[in-house]
Write a protein that holds these residues in place. Structure first.
Motif, PDB file in Angstrom:
ATOM      1  N   SER A 111      -1.180 -19.076   4.340  1.00 17.88           N
ATOM      2  CA  SER A 111      -0.151 -18.562   5.241  1.00 17.88           C
ATOM      3  C   SER A 111       0.768 -17.536   4.596  1.00 17.88           C
ATOM      4  CB  SER A 111       0.695 -19.729   5.758  1.00 17.88           C
ATOM      5  OG  SER A 111       1.741 -19.265   6.568  1.00 17.88           O
ATOM      6  N   MET A 112       1.014 -17.633   3.296  1.00 20.95           N
ATOM      7  CA  MET A 112       2.111 -16.855   2.713  1.00 20.95           C
ATOM      8  C   MET A 112       1.696 -15.600   1.963  1.00 20.95           C
ATOM      9  SD  MET A 112       4.982 -19.557   1.433  1.00 20.95           S
ATOM     10  CE  MET A 112       4.041 -20.345   0.144  1.00 20.95           C
ATOM     11  N   ASN A 113       0.411 -15.391   1.733  1.00 23.96           N
ATOM     12  CA  ASN A 113       0.016 -14.314   0.819  1.00 23.96           C
ATOM     13  C   ASN A 113      -1.075 -13.411   1.391  1.00 23.96           C
ATOM     14  OD1 ASN A 113       1.621 -15.048  -1.696  1.00 23.96           O
ATOM     15  ND2 ASN A 113       0.573 -16.976  -1.257  1.00 23.96           N
ATOM     16  N   VAL A 114      -1.004 -13.145   2.668  1.00 24.90           N
ATOM     17  CA  VAL A 114      -2.032 -12.336   3.332  1.00 24.90           C
ATOM     18  C   VAL A 114      -1.957 -10.880   2.873  1.00 24.90           C
ATOM     19  CG1 VAL A 114      -2.808 -11.438   5.562  1.00 24.90           C
ATOM     20  CG2 VAL A 114      -2.090 -13.838   5.340  1.00 24.90           C
ATOM     21  N   VAL A 115      -3.117 -10.302   2.639  1.00 22.28           N
ATOM     22  CA  VAL A 115      -3.262  -8.879   2.306  1.00 22.28           C
ATOM     23  C   VAL A 115      -4.334  -8.302   3.219  1.00 22.28           C
ATOM     24  CG1 VAL A 115      -3.849  -7.203   0.510  1.00 22.28           C
ATOM     25  CG2 VAL A 115      -2.708  -9.342  -0.118  1.00 22.28           C
ATOM     26  N   ASP A 116      -4.115  -7.117   3.746  1.00 21.30           N
ATOM     27  CA  ASP A 116      -5.142  -6.433   4.534  1.00 21.30           C
ATOM     28  C   ASP A 116      -4.928  -4.934   4.389  1.00 21.30           C
ATOM     29  OD1 ASP A 116      -6.998  -5.433   6.254  1.00 21.30           O
ATOM     30  OD2 ASP A 116      -6.491  -6.750   7.929  1.00 21.30           O
ATOM     31  N   LEU A 117      -5.528  -4.354   3.366  1.00 22.88           N
ATOM     32  CA  LEU A 117      -5.321  -2.936   3.091  1.00 22.88           C
ATOM     33  C   LEU A 117      -5.890  -2.057   4.191  1.00 22.88           C
ATOM     34  CD1 LEU A 117      -6.072  -2.881  -0.755  1.00 22.88           C
ATOM     35  CD2 LEU A 117      -3.860  -3.040   0.401  1.00 22.88           C
ATOM     36  N   ASP A 118      -6.877  -2.562   4.937  1.00 25.88           N
ATOM     37  CA  ASP A 118      -7.434  -1.775   6.044  1.00 25.88           C
ATOM     38  C   ASP A 118      -6.430  -1.580   7.171  1.00 25.88           C
ATOM     39  OD1 ASP A 118      -9.831  -1.546   4.724  1.00 25.88           O
ATOM     40  OD2 ASP A 118     -10.751  -3.260   5.744  1.00 25.88           O
ATOM     41  N   HIS A 119      -5.410  -2.411   7.188  1.00 23.81           N
ATOM     42  CA  HIS A 119      -4.389  -2.309   8.236  1.00 23.81           C
ATOM     43  C   HIS A 119      -3.003  -2.088   7.641  1.00 23.81           C
ATOM     44  CE1 HIS A 119      -7.753  -4.215  10.392  1.00 23.81           C
ATOM     45  NE2 HIS A 119      -7.295  -3.547  11.429  1.00 23.81           N
ATOM     46  N   GLN A 120      -2.935  -1.376   6.505  1.00 23.03           N
ATOM     47  CA  GLN A 120      -1.668  -0.906   5.924  1.00 23.03           C
ATOM     48  C   GLN A 120      -0.835  -1.994   5.266  1.00 23.03           C
ATOM     49  OE1 GLN A 120      -0.808   1.270   9.889  1.00 23.03           O
ATOM     50  NE2 GLN A 120       0.202   2.560   8.384  1.00 23.03           N
ATOM     51  N   LEU A 121      -1.360  -3.212   5.208  1.00 23.72           N
ATOM     52  CA  LEU A 121      -0.588  -4.330   4.661  1.00 23.72           C
ATOM     53  C   LEU A 121      -0.931  -4.530   3.188  1.00 23.72           C
ATOM     54  CD1 LEU A 121       1.398  -6.655   5.314  1.00 23.72           C
ATOM     55  CD2 LEU A 121      -0.610  -8.071   5.827  1.00 23.72           C
ATOM     56  N   ILE A 122      -0.011  -4.140   2.315  1.00 21.68           N
ATOM     57  CA  ILE A 122      -0.272  -4.280   0.881  1.00 21.68           C
ATOM     58  C   ILE A 122       0.018  -5.705   0.398  1.00 21.68           C
ATOM     59  CG2 ILE A 122       0.120  -1.854   0.377  1.00 21.68           C
ATOM     60  CD1 ILE A 122       2.901  -2.562  -0.639  1.00 21.68           C
ATOM     61  N   GLY A 123       0.582  -6.509   1.254  1.00 27.97           N
ATOM     62  CA  GLY A 123       0.754  -7.907   0.892  1.00 27.97           C
ATOM     63  C   GLY A 123       1.908  -8.561   1.616  1.00 27.97           C
ATOM     64  N   CYS A 124       1.768  -9.895   1.799  1.00 25.71           N
ATOM     65  CA  CYS A 124       2.895 -10.738   2.177  1.00 25.71           C
ATOM     66  C   CYS A 124       3.191 -11.578   0.933  1.00 25.71           C
ATOM     67  CB  CYS A 124       2.543 -11.628   3.366  1.00 25.71           C
ATOM     68  SG  CYS A 124       2.215 -10.702   4.881  1.00 25.71           S
ATOM     69  N   PHE A 125       4.459 -11.847   0.691  1.00 21.92           N
ATOM     70  CA  PHE A 125       4.839 -12.388  -0.613  1.00 21.92           C
ATOM     71  C   PHE A 125       5.573 -13.721  -0.472  1.00 21.92           C
ATOM     72  CE2 PHE A 125       4.072  -7.961  -1.128  1.00 21.92           C
ATOM     73  CZ  PHE A 125       3.481  -7.852  -2.372  1.00 21.92           C
ATOM     74  N   GLY A 126       5.039 -14.744  -1.152  1.00 25.14           N
ATOM     75  CA  GLY A 126       5.679 -16.037  -1.159  1.00 25.14           C
ATOM     76  C   GLY A 126       6.944 -16.060  -1.999  1.00 25.14           C
ATOM     77  N   ILE A 127       7.023 -15.160  -2.973  1.00 23.93           N
ATOM     78  CA  ILE A 127       8.217 -15.048  -3.803  1.00 23.93           C
ATOM     79  C   ILE A 127       9.306 -14.320  -3.020  1.00 23.93           C
ATOM     80  CG2 ILE A 127       9.184 -14.059  -5.919  1.00 23.93           C
ATOM     81  CD1 ILE A 127       7.246 -16.370  -6.381  1.00 23.93           C
ATOM     82  N   ILE A 128      10.516 -14.876  -3.030  1.00 24.46           N
ATOM     83  CA  ILE A 128      11.615 -14.266  -2.277  1.00 24.46           C
ATOM     84  C   ILE A 128      11.830 -12.823  -2.734  1.00 24.46           C
ATOM     85  CG2 ILE A 128      14.064 -14.433  -1.686  1.00 24.46           C
ATOM     86  CD1 ILE A 128      12.427 -16.778  -0.693  1.00 24.46           C
ATOM     87  N   GLY A 129      11.716 -11.913  -1.786  1.00 29.56           N
ATOM     88  CA  GLY A 129      11.980 -10.505  -2.081  1.00 29.56           C
ATOM     89  C   GLY A 129      10.879  -9.805  -2.854  1.00 29.56           C
TER      90      GLY A 129
END
Length: 327
Positions: A111-129
């Motif tokens: 849930s917390m660390n999704v990445v999808d470079l094909d859709h401009q998402l360089i990452g979701c980050f579990g670490i605050i900030g």
């Protein structure tokens, strides 16, 4: 350096009817996705933990609808909304939540660390900030490609040291990055004003960074602010800070019932539900009828139902795949 936030709903006419309907559909998809994840979690189908985005949909959809293809986004651990706003496939994202090999990260991100470079998402980050540092770094590369990096983060992040370090670095270097603080009034269980000195927007302003505070529940207002911020960064005028005032309708995470909220507070914010505001605006401004809205909502519901059926039938990753770092 500050600018005046547009009044709620003032930007409605900047987008035409079809584009405005698309914003509502995307927000509805995020809300139903979060409802579905909550249900699957309670059934034991989603493991680990999860942080839902319900109530904050206008922030992600408004910002991401203003992006150009070369732009990139870094999201938070509450990042399902950021991913769906960017167009990450619903089925692939749901499969990722279910830990299936058909997930956008092969079932390894959760849930917390999704990445999808094909859709401009360089990452979701579990670490605050973590998104702030990632987007600041990405903007170093994007400035040679006419691109802009966007960092989403919460109000609690503004009390971390590297928030100040990254904003200072970005301003000194005049980097093309937009910082989007989703101020949902709570850092986990603590009201933001109990732990934050002064106003959040005064922090970028102290660095002479352009900044604005907006109604984060009005998707058209967010879209207009994002367009201005992205244009500012893209033409080489440096970073831009948006404080989007919003509210999460759920607790911080799966184990939090939100009992620390003041009596009546949740009910008051539900009157400003971003979907409710958008629905009313579509009817008032674009004459979208109840039948058309119901058809949109039924289509979204059907999309989620199909995704759940396919996801639960999808295979789990082969044992040992977590050790494969090649992708």
């Amino acid at each position: 350096m500050s600018t005046v936030a547009p009044a709620a709903g003032a930007a409605t006419t900047e987008l035409d009817r079809d584009a405005s309907i698309a914003l509502y559909r995307r927000m509805r998809l995020i809300r139903r996705f979060e409802d579905t994840i909550q249900s699957l979690f309670q059934r034991g189908e989603v493991h680990g933990t999860t942080h839902l985005y319900s109530g904050e949909e206008a922030s992600a959809v408004g910002v991401c609808s203003a992006l150009e293809p070369q732009d990139r986004v870094a999201g938070t651990y509450r990042g399902h909304g950021h991913a769906l706003a960017l167009g990450v496939p619903t089925g692939g994202l749901l499969d990722e939540m279910l830990g299936r090999s058909t997930g956008v990260c092969g079932g390894r991100a959760g849930s917390m660390n999704v990445v999808d470079l094909d859709h401009q998402l360089i990452g979701c980050f579990g670490i605050i900030g973590g998104s702030i540092a990632a987007a600041t770094g990405a903007s170093l590369a994007l400035r040679s490609r006419n691109g802009v990096a966007v960092a989403f983060f919460g109000d609690g992040t503004t009390n971390h040291g590297y928030f100040h370090e990254c904003l200072n670095f970005a301003q000194v270097m005049k980097l093309p990055v937009v910082f989007v603080c989703e101020n949902n009034l709570y850092g986990e269980f603590t009201p933001w004003e109990d732990v934050t000195a002064g106003q959040i927007r005064s922090r970028p302003e102290a660095l002479e960074m352009s900044a604005v505070t907006i109604d984060g529940n009005d998707v058209w207002t967010v879209h207009a602010a994002a367009r201005e911020a992205l244009a500012h960064a893209r033409r080489g005028d440096g970073p831009y800070f948006i404080e989007a005032l919003t509210y999460r309708f759920v607790g911080h995470s799966r184990s939090d019932p939100g009992a620390y909220r003041k009596p009546g507070e949740l009910d008051a914010w539900r009157q400003r539900d971003p979907l409710k505001l958008a629905r009313a605006a579509l009817a008032d401004v674009f004459d979208v009828g109840e039948d058309e809205l119901a058809e949109i909502e039924a289509a979204v519901d059907g999309e989620l139902e199909a995704a759940v059926e396919a996801g639960l039938a999808a295979p789990y990753p082969e044992p040992g795949i977590a050790r494969q770092f090649k992708d």
